[in-house]
Design an enzyme around this catalytic site. Structure first.
Site, PDB file in Angstrom:
ATOM      1  N   ASP A 124      37.564  59.080  92.180  1.00 47.75           N
ATOM      2  CA  ASP A 124      37.539  57.612  92.184  1.00 47.75           C
ATOM      3  C   ASP A 124      38.006  57.078  93.532  1.00 47.75           C
ATOM      4  OD1 ASP A 124      37.611  55.002  90.353  1.00 47.75           O
ATOM      5  OD2 ASP A 124      39.362  54.954  91.664  1.00 47.75           O
TER       6      ASP A 124
ATOM      7  N   TYR B 140      39.674  51.163  99.966  1.00 45.06           N
ATOM      8  CA  TYR B 140      40.625  52.254 100.215  1.00 45.06           C
ATOM      9  C   TYR B 140      40.433  52.865 101.614  1.00 45.06           C
ATOM     10  CZ  TYR B 140      41.117  52.315  95.045  1.00 45.06           C
ATOM     11  OH  TYR B 140      41.303  51.989  93.714  1.00 45.06           O
TER      12      TYR B 140
ATOM     13  N   LYS C 131      33.770  51.360  94.516  1.00 47.43           N
ATOM     14  CA  LYS C 131      33.904  49.974  94.037  1.00 47.43           C
ATOM     15  C   LYS C 131      33.534  48.991  95.128  1.00 47.43           C
ATOM     16  CE  LYS C 131      37.950  51.695  91.551  1.00 47.43           C
ATOM     17  NZ  LYS C 131      38.585  52.569  92.546  1.00 47.43           N
TER      18      LYS C 131
ATOM     19  N   HIS D  61      35.236  45.533  91.859  1.00 45.38           N
ATOM     20  CA  HIS D  61      36.662  45.900  91.918  1.00 45.38           C
ATOM     21  C   HIS D  61      37.569  44.897  91.188  1.00 45.38           C
ATOM     22  CE1 HIS D  61      39.368  48.557  94.635  1.00 45.38           C
ATOM     23  NE2 HIS D  61      40.023  48.224  93.550  1.00 45.38           N
TER      24      HIS D  61
ATOM     25  N   LYS E 112      46.631  59.991  90.601  1.00 42.86           N
ATOM     26  CA  LYS E 112      46.566  60.273  92.044  1.00 42.86           C
ATOM     27  C   LYS E 112      47.788  61.089  92.462  1.00 42.86           C
ATOM     28  CE  LYS E 112      48.406  58.913  96.148  1.00 42.86           C
ATOM     29  NZ  LYS E 112      49.744  58.410  96.532  1.00 42.86           N
TER      30      LYS E 112
ATOM     31  N   VAL F 138      48.841  63.571  96.285  1.00 41.56           N
ATOM     32  CA  VAL F 138      48.346  64.339  97.443  1.00 41.56           C
ATOM     33  C   VAL F 138      49.081  65.680  97.523  1.00 41.56           C
ATOM     34  CG1 VAL F 138      47.617  62.340  98.793  1.00 41.56           C
ATOM     35  CG2 VAL F 138      49.979  63.153  99.002  1.00 41.56           C
TER      36      VAL F 138
ATOM     37  N   ASN G 170      48.718  67.827  87.021  1.00 42.79           N
ATOM     38  CA  ASN G 170      48.065  66.715  86.319  1.00 42.79           C
ATOM     39  C   ASN G 170      46.740  67.139  85.682  1.00 42.79           C
ATOM     40  OD1 ASN G 170      50.184  65.165  87.203  1.00 42.79           O
ATOM     41  ND2 ASN G 170      49.037  64.108  88.813  1.00 42.79           N
TER      42      ASN G 170
HETATM   43  P1  NAD Z   1      49.318  56.743  89.439  1.00 42.85           P
HETATM   44  O1  NAD Z   1      49.825  56.139  88.181  1.00 42.85           O
HETATM   45  O2  NAD Z   1      48.250  57.767  89.382  1.00 42.85           O
HETATM   46  O3  NAD Z   1      50.596  57.307  90.181  1.00 42.85           O
HETATM   47  C1  NAD Z   1      50.480  57.982  91.393  1.00 42.85           C
HETATM   48  C2  NAD Z   1      51.878  58.299  91.893  1.00 42.85           C
HETATM   49  O4  NAD Z   1      52.639  58.931  90.876  1.00 42.85           O
HETATM   50  C3  NAD Z   1      51.829  59.291  93.053  1.00 42.85           C
HETATM   51  O5  NAD Z   1      51.733  58.615  94.278  1.00 42.85           O
HETATM   52  C4  NAD Z   1      53.133  60.027  92.901  1.00 42.85           C
HETATM   53  O6  NAD Z   1      54.165  59.300  93.508  1.00 42.85           O
HETATM   54  C5  NAD Z   1      53.349  60.015  91.408  1.00 42.85           C
HETATM   55  N1  NAD Z   1      52.879  61.260  90.746  1.00 42.85           N
HETATM   56  C6  NAD Z   1      51.598  61.672  90.547  1.00 42.85           C
HETATM   57  N2  NAD Z   1      51.566  62.828  89.874  1.00 42.85           N
HETATM   58  C7  NAD Z   1      52.857  63.157  89.631  1.00 42.85           C
HETATM   59  C8  NAD Z   1      53.481  64.239  88.980  1.00 42.85           C
HETATM   60  N3  NAD Z   1      52.761  65.203  88.406  1.00 42.85           N
HETATM   61  N4  NAD Z   1      54.840  64.266  88.935  1.00 42.85           N
HETATM   62  C9  NAD Z   1      55.574  63.284  89.486  1.00 42.85           C
HETATM   63  N5  NAD Z   1      55.046  62.221  90.122  1.00 42.85           N
HETATM   64  C10 NAD Z   1      53.697  62.160  90.199  1.00 42.85           C
HETATM   65  O7  NAD Z   1      48.948  55.512  90.388  1.00 42.85           O
HETATM   66  P2  NAD Z   1      47.758  55.002  91.279  1.00 42.85           P
HETATM   67  O8  NAD Z   1      47.502  55.853  92.452  1.00 42.85           O
HETATM   68  O9  NAD Z   1      48.075  53.567  91.492  1.00 42.85           O
HETATM   69  O10 NAD Z   1      46.491  55.033  90.300  1.00 42.85           O
HETATM   70  C11 NAD Z   1      45.598  56.133  90.222  1.00 42.85           C
HETATM   71  C12 NAD Z   1      44.236  55.778  90.749  1.00 42.85           C
HETATM   72  O11 NAD Z   1      43.722  54.630  90.074  1.00 42.85           O
HETATM   73  C13 NAD Z   1      44.218  55.339  92.221  1.00 42.85           C
HETATM   74  O12 NAD Z   1      44.341  56.408  93.113  1.00 42.85           O
HETATM   75  C14 NAD Z   1      42.881  54.642  92.284  1.00 42.85           C
HETATM   76  O13 NAD Z   1      41.832  55.584  92.363  1.00 42.85           O
HETATM   77  C15 NAD Z   1      42.865  53.909  90.945  1.00 42.85           C
HETATM   78  N6  NAD Z   1      43.325  52.503  91.061  1.00 42.85           N
HETATM   79  C16 NAD Z   1      42.425  51.513  90.848  1.00 42.85           C
HETATM   80  C17 NAD Z   1      42.801  50.189  90.949  1.00 42.85           C
HETATM   81  C18 NAD Z   1      41.802  49.110  90.668  1.00 42.85           C
HETATM   82  O14 NAD Z   1      42.080  47.935  90.952  1.00 42.85           O
HETATM   83  N7  NAD Z   1      40.658  49.429  90.128  1.00 42.85           N
HETATM   84  C19 NAD Z   1      44.126  49.853  91.298  1.00 42.85           C
HETATM   85  C20 NAD Z   1      45.030  50.884  91.517  1.00 42.85           C
HETATM   86  C21 NAD Z   1      44.628  52.199  91.380  1.00 42.85           C
END
Ligand code: NAD
Length: 274
Positions: A45, A50, A75, A108, A230, A232, A240
């Protein structure tokens, strides 16, 4: 590990667990997506805003996987809403992604004050009919926005990607989606890390010998949500993805749903960032 698919209203299917790359710079996205594909994720995604469509596309091209083995979502950004603007914007996204189609194209944000999402969705229909997007959907749409799309275009979006985590379970939207055959895709599924600290989550995770992130992802999967966590960090990317070897009881699902919380991201009624 086999990830279940969720059937979309256009006849295609989206893997229920995918990988998101918001806030990952282009180079980092190339590495993170490569790692995710190596681990087994088959849904990625991204979004124009981004600024990592190029790195994402490169990782897919370099993965050795056939294009049709990866479900790719991007998006349309707010400033590109409008019929002609959308037709131009998709060209840019496809070029940066290095592909001639995406599996899912999403508006979006609705940006109600622009009042252009109907024309935008009509352009999406053309893009889909031309084969440049297999499925078309929306993101951050409220029930009233979804109703307008359905009434004014005659088509139901395949997906609504919304902020959804234990602190914001989005019951009203999920019910509307279920009634209309719209797949619910959860963004910030881990509450950007916040939900991991909730006592109910840590207790349930300990009981199953899994991590808090795994317990929350399992909660999403059992509710039927499509989920795109998400990270890295390679160990977390793998963690996950490893959520198919246990399941939560109905009571545990209910306990996670009862966690109090609030919206982390912007309110879709007001968000208008260009
Ligand atoms: P997320 O809820 O996936 O959280 C990501 C964060 O959680 C990471 O940066 C890390 O700090 C932590 N994390 C991830 N895996 C972990 C683990 N196993 N243990 C401990 N900590 C962990 O948040 P996100 O990135 O905001 O959302 C996921 C995806 O959703 C984004 O990358 C994007 O693709 C999408 N998104 C879309 C919109 C939209 O408006 N459509 C907005 C925000 C995000």
């Amino acid at each position: 590990m086999t990830v279940p698919n969720v059937k979309l209203n256009n006849g295609t299917s989206i893997p229920q667990l995918g990988f998101g790359v918001w806030q990952v710079p282009d180079d980092g996205a190339r590495d993170a997506v490569a790692e995710a594909l190596r681990v087994g994720y088959r849904s990625i995604d991204t979004a124009k805003v981004y600024e990592n469509e190029a790195g994402t596309g490169r990782a897919i091209a370099e993965s050795g996987l056939a294009r049709d083995e990866v479900f790719l979502t991007t998006k349309l950004w707010n400033s590109d809403q409008g019929f002609d603007e959308t037709l131009r914007a998709v060209e840019g996204s496809l070029e940066r992604l290095g592909t001639d189609y995406v599996d899912l194209y999403l508006i979006h944000w609705p940006v109600p004050e622009y009042d252009r999402f109907i024309d935008t969705f009509k352009a999406f229909q053309r893009i889909r009919d031309e084969g440049r997007a297999k499925a078309i959907g929306v993101s951050n749409f409220r029930v009233e926005d979804l109703r307008r799309v359905i009434d004014e275009t005659g088509e139901t979006p395949a997906v609504n990607q919304i902020e959804l985590h234990p602190g914001l379970p989005q019951d009203e939207l999920r019910a509307f989606h279920a009634e209309h055959g719209i797949a619910t895709e959860a963004w910030s599924p881990l509450g950007q890390g916040e939900s991991l600290k909730a006592p109910a989550v840590t207790e349930i995770a300990t009981a199953h010998g899994v991590t808090p992130a795994q317990a929350i992802l399992r909660w999403h999967l059992q509710l039927g949500n499509v989920v795109i966590p998400k990270s890295v960090t390679p160990a977390r990317i793998a963690e996950n993805f490893d959520v198919f070897g246990f399941s939560l009881s109905d009571d545990e699902v209910a306990r996670i749903s009862a966690i109090e919380g609030e919206r982390i991201g912007p309110n879709p009624a007001e968000f208008n960032l260009r």
